[in-house]
Design a protein around this motif. Structure first.
Motif, PDB file in Angstrom:
ATOM      1  N   GLY A 156     -19.847 -19.144 -12.277  1.00 56.72           N
ATOM      2  CA  GLY A 156     -19.434 -19.320 -10.896  1.00 56.72           C
ATOM      3  C   GLY A 156     -19.211 -18.022 -10.167  1.00 56.72           C
ATOM      4  O   GLY A 156     -18.759 -17.027 -10.749  1.00 56.72           O
ATOM      5  N   LEU A 157     -19.521 -18.039  -8.886  1.00 53.36           N
ATOM      6  CA  LEU A 157     -19.262 -16.894  -8.016  1.00 53.36           C
ATOM      7  C   LEU A 157     -18.034 -17.188  -7.174  1.00 53.36           C
ATOM      8  O   LEU A 157     -18.038 -18.107  -6.351  1.00 53.36           O
ATOM      9  N   TYR A 183     -16.014  -9.933  -4.378  1.00 55.96           N
ATOM     10  CA  TYR A 183     -16.712 -10.801  -5.322  1.00 55.96           C
ATOM     11  C   TYR A 183     -16.195 -10.510  -6.718  1.00 55.96           C
ATOM     12  O   TYR A 183     -16.091  -9.355  -7.125  1.00 55.96           O
ATOM     13  N   TRP A 211     -14.964 -26.222  -6.685  1.00 56.09           N
ATOM     14  CA  TRP A 211     -16.254 -25.660  -7.059  1.00 56.09           C
ATOM     15  C   TRP A 211     -17.329 -26.626  -6.600  1.00 56.09           C
ATOM     16  O   TRP A 211     -17.085 -27.821  -6.433  1.00 56.09           O
ATOM     17  N   ARG A 247     -24.305 -24.803  -6.891  1.00 52.36           N
ATOM     18  CA  ARG A 247     -25.182 -24.115  -5.957  1.00 52.36           C
ATOM     19  C   ARG A 247     -26.628 -24.230  -6.416  1.00 52.36           C
ATOM     20  O   ARG A 247     -27.531 -24.464  -5.641  1.00 52.36           O
ATOM     21  N   TYR A 298     -22.347 -22.182  -9.850  1.00 46.68           N
ATOM     22  CA  TYR A 298     -21.396 -22.788  -8.922  1.00 46.68           C
ATOM     23  C   TYR A 298     -20.890 -21.773  -7.909  1.00 46.68           C
ATOM     24  O   TYR A 298     -20.758 -20.586  -8.207  1.00 46.68           O
ATOM     25  N   ASP A 299     -20.562 -22.269  -6.716  1.00 45.68           N
ATOM     26  CA  ASP A 299     -19.714 -21.546  -5.780  1.00 45.68           C
ATOM     27  C   ASP A 299     -18.292 -21.968  -6.113  1.00 45.68           C
ATOM     28  O   ASP A 299     -18.025 -23.162  -6.302  1.00 45.68           O
ATOM     29  N   MET A 358     -27.125 -14.977  -7.506  1.00 44.49           N
ATOM     30  CA  MET A 358     -26.046 -15.456  -6.642  1.00 44.49           C
ATOM     31  C   MET A 358     -25.658 -14.397  -5.600  1.00 44.49           C
ATOM     32  O   MET A 358     -25.347 -14.736  -4.451  1.00 44.49           O
ATOM     33  N   SER A 388     -25.671 -14.693  -1.487  1.00 45.54           N
ATOM     34  CA  SER A 388     -24.516 -14.316  -0.663  1.00 45.54           C
ATOM     35  C   SER A 388     -24.896 -13.305   0.397  1.00 45.54           C
ATOM     36  O   SER A 388     -24.443 -13.380   1.537  1.00 45.54           O
ATOM     37  N   GLU A 444     -26.642 -14.886   3.304  1.00 47.75           N
ATOM     38  CA  GLU A 444     -25.778 -15.732   4.122  1.00 47.75           C
ATOM     39  C   GLU A 444     -24.874 -14.932   5.056  1.00 47.75           C
ATOM     40  O   GLU A 444     -24.253 -15.477   5.932  1.00 47.75           O
TER      41      GLU A 444
END
Length: 147
Positions: free
Chosen positions: A11-12, A19, A65, A68, A93-94, A139, A143, A146
Motif C-alpha cells: 500500500g501507498l 509518501y 484502503w 488501486r 492499495y491506496d 504507484m 501519484s 495525479e
C-alpha cells in the motif's frame, strides 16, 4: 534455475505531501525502497495482511484502503548461491492513515528484524532520487500523474 511465485499486498500511504516507504532488508530488492506490505499468511484476507504488514513494518495501522491495481514482474536474482527467478505479483492499495497524531513522527525507523531496514517519509521530489522496487515505482508514477 529455481522458479518461485510470490503474491503479496502493498500500500501507498500519503500524509500531506509525504509518501511512506520502507527499505528492503532481504530478497531480490535488498536495499531498495518499497511500499509497506508483504505476503499473506495462510487463510488471511488481503486486507488483514495489509494491516498486519503495515503495523509490522511501519508501526502505523491503516484506517481505510482501496485497491488501486494489481501488477506483476519477473525478477532474476541469486539465492544462496543459486540463480532464482521470482514471479512477483502484487495487489496494490491506496492507504489512508489516521490523522489523530502526527504520523511523520510515529513510524518504525529501525529494522523490524524481518523484511524492513526501516520506514521513512519522503516528498515526491526526494522519491525521484531513490532506488525503488517496481511496485513502488508504479504507484509513485501514478501519484505523480495525479498531481
Amino acid at each position: 534455475m529455481n522458479t518461485h511465485t510470490h503474491v503479496g499486498v502493498y500500500g501507498l500511504a500519503v500524509w500531506e505531501q509525504f509518501y511512506l516507504l520502507i527499505q528492503k532488508a532481504r530478497g531480490p530488492y535488498y536495499g531498495k525502497w518499497d511500499l509497506p506490505g508483504g505476503r499473506m499468511e495462510f487463510g488471511e484476507s488481503p486486507e488483514t495482511a495489509l494491516k498486519r504488514e503495515f503495523d509490522e513494518e511501519t508501526g502505523i495501522i491503516p484506517l481505510q484502503w482501496s485497491i488501486r491495481s494489481s501488477q506483476s514482474v519477473v525478477v532474476n536474482w541469486e539465492y544462496r548461491g543459486e540463480p532464482e527467478e521470482v514471479h512477483h505479483i502484487g495487489i496494490l492499495y491506496d492507504v489512508i492513515i489516521g490523522q489523530n497524531n502526527n504520523p511523520l513522527e510515529q513510524i518504525k525507523r529501525n529494522p523490524d528484524g524481518e523484511d524492513s531496514l526501516g520506514a521513512a517519509w519522503f516528498t515526491l521530489e526526494q522519491v525521484k532520487d531513490l532506488q525503488l522496487t517496481p511496485f513502488a515505482q508504479y504507484m509513485m508514477n501514478l501519484s505523480q500523474k495525479e498531481r
